[in-house]
Structure formats: structure tokens, C-alpha cells
Design an enzyme around this catalytic site. Structure first.
Site, PDB file in Angstrom:
ATOM      1  N   ASP A  85       0.728  -1.248   0.015  1.00 34.71           N
ATOM      2  CA  ASP A  85       0.303   0.134   0.043  1.00 34.71           C
ATOM      3  C   ASP A  85       0.860   1.243   0.007  1.00 34.71           C
ATOM      4  OD1 ASP A  85       0.828   0.013   2.602  1.00 34.71           O
ATOM      5  OD2 ASP A  85      -1.313  -0.005   3.450  1.00 34.71           O
ATOM      6  N   SER A  86       2.100   1.038  -0.021  1.00 37.00           N
ATOM      7  CA  SER A  86       3.088   2.131  -0.252  1.00 37.00           C
ATOM      8  C   SER A  86       2.697   2.735  -1.556  1.00 37.00           C
ATOM      9  CB  SER A  86       4.482   1.597  -0.283  1.00 37.00           C
ATOM     10  OG  SER A  86       4.813   0.587  -1.001  1.00 37.00           O
TER      11      SER A  86
ATOM     12  N   ASP B 224      -1.294  -6.255  -0.187  1.00 36.85           N
ATOM     13  CA  ASP B 224      -1.072  -5.679   1.085  1.00 36.85           C
ATOM     14  C   ASP B 224      -2.680  -5.209   1.274  1.00 36.85           C
ATOM     15  OD1 ASP B 224       0.123  -4.788   3.301  1.00 36.85           O
ATOM     16  OD2 ASP B 224       1.212  -3.053   2.258  1.00 36.85           O
TER      17      ASP B 224
ATOM     18  N   LYS C 191      -1.150  -9.265   2.922  1.00 33.28           N
ATOM     19  CA  LYS C 191      -0.362  -9.229   4.063  1.00 33.28           C
ATOM     20  C   LYS C 191      -1.237  -7.996   5.001  1.00 33.28           C
ATOM     21  CE  LYS C 191       3.169  -5.882   3.792  1.00 33.28           C
ATOM     22  NZ  LYS C 191       2.424  -4.650   4.765  1.00 33.28           N
TER      23      LYS C 191
ATOM     24  N   GLU D  49      -1.312  -5.931   8.823  1.00 36.64           N
ATOM     25  CA  GLU D  49      -0.308  -5.062   9.655  1.00 36.64           C
ATOM     26  C   GLU D  49      -1.000  -5.393  11.101  1.00 36.64           C
ATOM     27  OE1 GLU D  49       0.437  -0.974   9.238  1.00 36.64           O
ATOM     28  OE2 GLU D  49       1.513  -1.418   7.030  1.00 36.64           O
TER      29      GLU D  49
ATOM     30  N   GLU E  70       9.524  -4.348  10.235  1.00 31.01           N
ATOM     31  CA  GLU E  70       9.909  -3.188   9.604  1.00 31.01           C
ATOM     32  C   GLU E  70      10.251  -2.117  10.887  1.00 31.01           C
ATOM     33  OE1 GLU E  70       6.939  -1.127   7.214  1.00 31.01           O
ATOM     34  OE2 GLU E  70       8.276   0.544   6.808  1.00 31.01           O
TER      35      GLU E  70
END
Ligand code: KIV
Length: 269
Positions: free
Chosen positions: A50-51, A89, A118, A120, A187
Site C-alpha cells: 500500500d506504499s 497488502d 499481508k 499489519e 519493519e
């Protein structure tokens, strides 16, 4: 110097798990078919991070990325790199509870060829990860500095600086592993703590800003190829001066247009 290594093997969950203690895993982000094709036979996994909301859409953080956007870009990546192990993501707000998470992850599997998603979160999201994995969704975890927490945490903060935080990170990693994740992104974590996390779990730990102690590394393509000019985090290595090369090329093009040396006779019909 160019180093081209032709030992590509198509990855799956079993091979990724087996890589732990055997082979360092190379992960890179991609958002489109063109770059995905270039990375396909080099990266063990391609992450549609999602960056992209920052480096592709120019937004200040990842939080406004939508599932539709992620599905669109994942389809482009899967089309460009059909042999790659592609991970989507899950964007902010799409896994706020177990039911929403499953509905959205099923949508990802129905509408893309992504191999995994993915999410978080550590202990706080273990129940959600467990719900996904027990419903046949392959999940990569992500702990440490979690960009989707940037507004609630008041910034991007390196993790693992205190004994308490290091202990919490290890609890997070164990909870994510127990919930059935096949791999874990760690991270922005002090490297001694990243080493403890890597040793504590049996799934591959993929580091970003976590030192060379993890089972593999992930980098955002536009960072590592030097396209993102405004800021270079300490952990990023530029393998190309992409921004400068593009500017030079485009300036050369303009100059060729202006002096009419482009197109040449050979470039005419
Ligand atoms: O969004 C992303 O690109 C990521 C990587 C930095 C791990 O989550």
C-alpha cells in the site's frame, strides 16, 4: 557491473517456509505490469504494497489506499509477472474485524491471482489473522513500525528501543506465527531485537530497516531504484540513480526535438 543470476524458481508457501535457515529471501514491491515483469524472475516474492499510495499516488501516507486500488494494481502485477508469488497488502480499514477481513480477503482471491495477503498488526490482530488462515487465506504478517498506525502513533517510530517494547515485539511475532501466518515482515526495528524475533519464530522473517539478521529483505522499488527523491530513509540502498537517469533522458529527448535531430531518417516511415 551487471550481475544476472538465472536460478529462478516459482515460489509457493511450502518453499517460502522451507527457506528459513536455508536461503535469504528477496522481496520487492511492484505496482504495475511493466516493473513486475522486470522483477518476476529475480524476486522470491512481489509485494503490491500500500506504499503505492505514497510513491505512485503521491499521498502523504498509506491510509487512503482503497481495496479497489490494491486490486487494480495487483491485477496489473499478476498480468505482468504470472510466475511471481504476488502478495496484496490489505489497505487500512479493510480488516477492522474478523468478518470484514474475511469478506475482503475473499474478494482479493476472487478478483486477482494474488497468492497471499499481508496485514499489519501483532497480538492485537492475531484473532483476525487466525480467522483468515483458518479460512484458507495465506497471510503474511507485518509488525514493528507499521505505516498504517502512523496517525494513531503520531509518526513513524523505530521500534524495539526499550526492553518492554522488545518483549512486546517478540510476543507480536509469536502471536502472528501461532495465528498461521506463513511469513512475517519486520519493519523499522533495532537489529538486535530483529535478531531475537527471527530466532523466536519458525516462519521466515522479512526485514526492512531491521538489519541483515532476518531471513530476507524487502524494499520498495521506487526507493531502491532512486526514483523517490524527496527523502531517503537510512535503511534504503540506492541501486540506481533512477530519478537522475530519467531526467537526463527526458532532457536529451527535449533537446533532440528542439534541434530536429529526432526523429532521424531511420526513424521515419
Ligand atoms: O507497503 C509496503 O510497501 C510495505 C513494505 C514496506 C513492507 O508494507
Amino acid at each position: 557491473m551487471s550481475i544476472i543470476i538465472n536460478d529462478f524458481e516459482k515460489m509457493n508457501i511450502t518453499k517460502i517456509k522451507k527457506a528459513k535457515n536455508n536461503k535469504k529471501l528477496t522481496v520487492i514491491t511492484a505496482y504495475d505490469a511493466l516493473f513486475a515483469k522486470l522483477f518476476e524472475e529475480v524476486a522470491d516474492m512481489i509485494l503490491v504494497g500500500d506504499s503505492l499510495n505514497m510513491s505512485f499516488a503521491g499521498k502523504p501516507d498509506t491510509l487512503s489506499a482503497t481495496l479497489e486500488q490494491m486490486i487494480y494494481h495487483t491485477n496489473a502485477v499478476c498480468t505482468g509477472a504470472p510466475k511471481a508469488f504476488v502478495i496484496l497488502d490489505m489497505p487500512f480499514g479493510t480488516y477492522i474485524n474478523k468478518d470484514e477481513a474475511l469478506l475482503n480477503a475473499v474478494k482479493v482471491y476472487q478478483q486477482t491471482n494474488a497468492a497471499a495477503v499481508k496485514v499489519e498488526g501483532g497480538e492485537d490482530r492475531a484473532d483476525i489473522i487466525e480467522h483468515l488462515t483458518s479460512n484458507s487465506i495465506a497471510v503474511m504478517g507485518h509488525i514493528g513500525l507499521m505505516p498504517q498506525y502512523v496517525r494513531s502513533e503520531g509518526g513513524y517510530k523505530v521500534r524495539g528501543k526499550t526492553k518492554e517494547d522488545a518483549e512486546q515485539l517478540i510476543k507480536d511475532a509469536l502471536a502472528v506465527e501461532k495465528a498461521g501466518a506463513f511469513a512475517l515482515v519486520v519493519e523499522g526495528v533495532m537489529s538486535d531485537v530483529a535478531k531475537q524475533i527471527t530466532d523466536a519464530v519458525n516462519i521466515p522473517v522479512i526485514g526492512i530497516g531491521a538489519g541483515n539478521v532476518t531471513d530476507g529483505q524487502v524494499l520498495v522499488w521506487s526507493d531502491m531504484l532512486g526514483f523517490f527523491e524527496s527523502f531517503k530513509p537510512k535503511f534504503v540502498r540506492h541501486y540506481l540513480d533512477g530519478a537522475q537517469l530519467v531526467k537526463n533522458a527526458v532532457n536529451q529527448y527535449r533537446s533532440d526535438v528542439q534541434d530536429a535531430s529526432f526523429p532521424s531518417k531511420e526513424e521515419e516511415y
